[in-house]
Scaffold this motif. Structure first.
Motif, PDB file in Angstrom:
ATOM      1  N   LEU A  13      49.994 -25.253  16.198  1.00 21.18           N
ATOM      2  CA  LEU A  13      48.541 -25.164  16.240  1.00 21.18           C
ATOM      3  C   LEU A  13      47.987 -25.100  17.655  1.00 21.18           C
ATOM      4  N   ALA A  14      48.597 -25.796  18.589  1.00 22.78           N
ATOM      5  CA  ALA A  14      48.052 -25.910  19.937  1.00 22.78           C
ATOM      6  C   ALA A  14      47.864 -24.560  20.628  1.00 22.78           C
ATOM      7  N   PRO A  15      48.825 -23.634  20.559  1.00 26.13           N
ATOM      8  CA  PRO A  15      48.600 -22.345  21.214  1.00 26.13           C
ATOM      9  C   PRO A  15      47.411 -21.576  20.627  1.00 26.13           C
ATOM     10  N   ILE A  16      47.146 -21.795  19.349  1.00 27.59           N
ATOM     11  CA  ILE A  16      46.027 -21.113  18.696  1.00 27.59           C
ATOM     12  C   ILE A  16      44.699 -21.739  19.108  1.00 27.59           C
ATOM     13  N   GLU A  17      44.685 -23.065  19.247  1.00 24.07           N
ATOM     14  CA  GLU A  17      43.459 -23.802  19.500  1.00 24.07           C
ATOM     15  C   GLU A  17      43.152 -24.031  20.987  1.00 24.07           C
ATOM     16  N   SER A  31      42.835 -22.472  25.187  1.00 26.69           N
ATOM     17  CA  SER A  31      42.422 -21.258  25.902  1.00 26.69           C
ATOM     18  C   SER A  31      43.511 -20.742  26.836  1.00 26.69           C
ATOM     19  N   VAL A  32      44.733 -21.181  26.634  1.00 29.12           N
ATOM     20  CA  VAL A  32      45.851 -20.764  27.477  1.00 29.12           C
ATOM     21  C   VAL A  32      46.794 -19.890  26.641  1.00 29.12           C
ATOM     22  N   ILE A  33      47.382 -18.914  27.300  1.00 27.31           N
ATOM     23  CA  ILE A  33      48.415 -18.110  26.640  1.00 27.31           C
ATOM     24  C   ILE A  33      49.748 -18.640  27.146  1.00 27.31           C
ATOM     25  N   PRO A  34      50.444 -19.420  26.299  1.00 24.99           N
ATOM     26  CA  PRO A  34      51.674 -20.066  26.762  1.00 24.99           C
ATOM     27  C   PRO A  34      52.797 -19.063  26.994  1.00 24.99           C
ATOM     28  N   LEU A  35      53.618 -19.393  27.971  1.00 21.77           N
ATOM     29  CA  LEU A  35      54.812 -18.603  28.257  1.00 21.77           C
ATOM     30  C   LEU A  35      55.910 -19.004  27.272  1.00 21.77           C
ATOM     31  N   PRO A  36      56.920 -18.143  27.091  1.00 24.30           N
ATOM     32  CA  PRO A  36      57.974 -18.454  26.112  1.00 24.30           C
ATOM     33  C   PRO A  36      58.647 -19.814  26.326  1.00 24.30           C
ATOM     34  N   HIS A  37      58.925 -20.200  27.579  1.00 24.82           N
ATOM     35  CA  HIS A  37      59.580 -21.492  27.802  1.00 24.82           C
ATOM     36  C   HIS A  37      58.648 -22.651  27.444  1.00 24.82           C
ATOM     37  N   THR A  95      52.150 -29.202  33.335  1.00 23.90           N
ATOM     38  CA  THR A  95      50.851 -29.693  32.883  1.00 23.90           C
ATOM     39  C   THR A  95      50.437 -28.965  31.606  1.00 23.90           C
ATOM     40  N   ILE A  96      50.651 -27.659  31.562  1.00 24.30           N
ATOM     41  CA  ILE A  96      50.325 -26.878  30.372  1.00 24.30           C
ATOM     42  C   ILE A  96      51.231 -27.292  29.215  1.00 24.30           C
ATOM     43  N   GLU A  97      52.519 -27.480  29.481  1.00 23.11           N
ATOM     44  CA  GLU A  97      53.445 -27.927  28.431  1.00 23.11           C
ATOM     45  C   GLU A  97      52.993 -29.268  27.854  1.00 23.11           C
ATOM     46  N   ALA A  98      52.672 -30.191  28.730  1.00 28.09           N
ATOM     47  CA  ALA A  98      52.220 -31.511  28.279  1.00 28.09           C
ATOM     48  C   ALA A  98      50.914 -31.393  27.498  1.00 28.09           C
ATOM     49  N   GLY A  99      50.009 -30.549  27.962  1.00 28.46           N
ATOM     50  CA  GLY A  99      48.745 -30.333  27.255  1.00 28.46           C
ATOM     51  C   GLY A  99      48.972 -29.740  25.872  1.00 28.46           C
ATOM     52  N   LEU A 100      49.890 -28.788  25.771  1.00 34.16           N
ATOM     53  CA  LEU A 100      50.206 -28.191  24.473  1.00 34.16           C
ATOM     54  C   LEU A 100      50.776 -29.229  23.511  1.00 34.16           C
ATOM     55  N   ALA A 133      40.606 -30.180  30.608  1.00 34.69           N
ATOM     56  CA  ALA A 133      39.250 -29.787  30.192  1.00 34.69           C
ATOM     57  C   ALA A 133      39.153 -28.278  29.991  1.00 34.69           C
ATOM     58  N   VAL A 134      39.669 -27.505  30.943  1.00 37.02           N
ATOM     59  CA  VAL A 134      39.542 -26.045  30.884  1.00 37.02           C
ATOM     60  C   VAL A 134      40.395 -25.444  29.778  1.00 37.02           C
ATOM     61  N   HIS A 135      41.658 -25.819  29.713  1.00 37.58           N
ATOM     62  CA  HIS A 135      42.587 -25.164  28.792  1.00 37.58           C
ATOM     63  C   HIS A 135      42.610 -25.752  27.384  1.00 37.58           C
ATOM     64  N   PHE A 136      42.292 -27.054  27.263  1.00 34.33           N
ATOM     65  CA  PHE A 136      42.448 -27.713  25.963  1.00 34.33           C
ATOM     66  C   PHE A 136      41.179 -28.403  25.472  1.00 34.33           C
ATOM     67  N   ASN A 137      40.094 -28.295  26.239  1.00 34.98           N
ATOM     68  CA  ASN A 137      38.820 -28.925  25.887  1.00 34.98           C
ATOM     69  C   ASN A 137      38.993 -30.424  25.629  1.00 34.98           C
ATOM     70  N   GLU A 138      39.824 -31.057  26.424  1.00 32.54           N
ATOM     71  CA  GLU A 138      40.101 -32.492  26.322  1.00 32.54           C
ATOM     72  C   GLU A 138      39.536 -33.190  27.558  1.00 32.54           C
ATOM     73  N   GLN A 139      38.811 -34.276  27.343  1.00 30.50           N
ATOM     74  CA  GLN A 139      38.198 -35.021  28.437  1.00 30.50           C
ATOM     75  C   GLN A 139      39.035 -36.266  28.743  1.00 30.50           C
ATOM     76  N   PHE A 140      39.462 -36.383  29.983  1.00 29.07           N
ATOM     77  CA  PHE A 140      40.234 -37.538  30.437  1.00 29.07           C
ATOM     78  C   PHE A 140      39.437 -38.305  31.479  1.00 29.07           C
ATOM     79  N   HIS A 141      39.663 -39.613  31.535  1.00 34.68           N
ATOM     80  CA  HIS A 141      39.008 -40.485  32.504  1.00 34.68           C
ATOM     81  C   HIS A 141      40.045 -40.969  33.503  1.00 34.68           C
TER      82      HIS A 141
END
Length: 180
Positions: free
Chosen positions: A20-24, A26-32, A59-64, A95-103
């Protein structure tokens, strides 16, 4: 109606074991990154170390992975421990790629939040905090600050620096040594 359609898409994807994460996001994940996501969520418990070369998108992997677990209802709270110089990058990318807010919580913030939660806890229990330091209740207040509410529970998603974690651990070790 959009929420209903999104919920239907998520429910459908879960039955087909679609990621679901790649669909939801704003990042186009690489194969790895897709492989890392698939491997991380493939078991009942997620315990996965991301240790790629610099610049390969940890960071993108962890976000996914985080986003996938949240979309599946498996995670509600998130704590990220990162090098101090990468905290703002983490917050921005989530925030940019996953619309997640961290403090962010730094070591000085931790000490302040610890005092605030102790004062709030005292007030909610009916103690008069303005006189606490000069009274016999000050030892009770000190114990509450030491063992009391956890400032990390104030937010659902937090990023802390490794140095902050070390400082908190040193403070706790000193506190437990003085109690013995």
């Amino acid at each position: 109606m959009t929420y209903l359609a999104a919920a239907a898409r998520v429910a459908d994807a879960l039955t087909q074991e679609v990621l679901l994460a790649p669909i939801e996001s704003s990042v186009i994940p690489l194969p790895h990154q897709i492989r890392a996501l698939s491997r991380a969520i493939s078991s009942d418990r997620v315990r996965y170390l991301l240790a790629d070369e610099v610049g390969l998108g940890k960071t993108i992997e962890a976000g996914l992975i985080m986003r996938e677990l949240k979309l599946r209802g498996l995670v509600r709270r998130t704590l990220v421990i990162a090098p101090k110089g990468l905290i703002t990058q983490w917050i921005a990318e989530m925030a940019v790629h996953f619309n997640e807010q961290f403090h962010p919580i730094m070591s000085d913030d931790y000490r302040s939040l610890k005092r605030i939660t102790a004062i709030h806890s005292d007030e909610s229990r009916g103690l008069r905090t303005e006189y606490l330091e000069n009274s016999s209740l000050s030892t009770q207040s000190a114990a509450l600050r030491r063992d009391g509410p956890n400032p990390f529970r104030m937010f659902e998603q937090i990023v802390v620096s490794m140095d902050s974690v070390k400082a908190v651990r040193r403070t706790r070790r000193r506190g437990s040594a003085s109690r013995t």
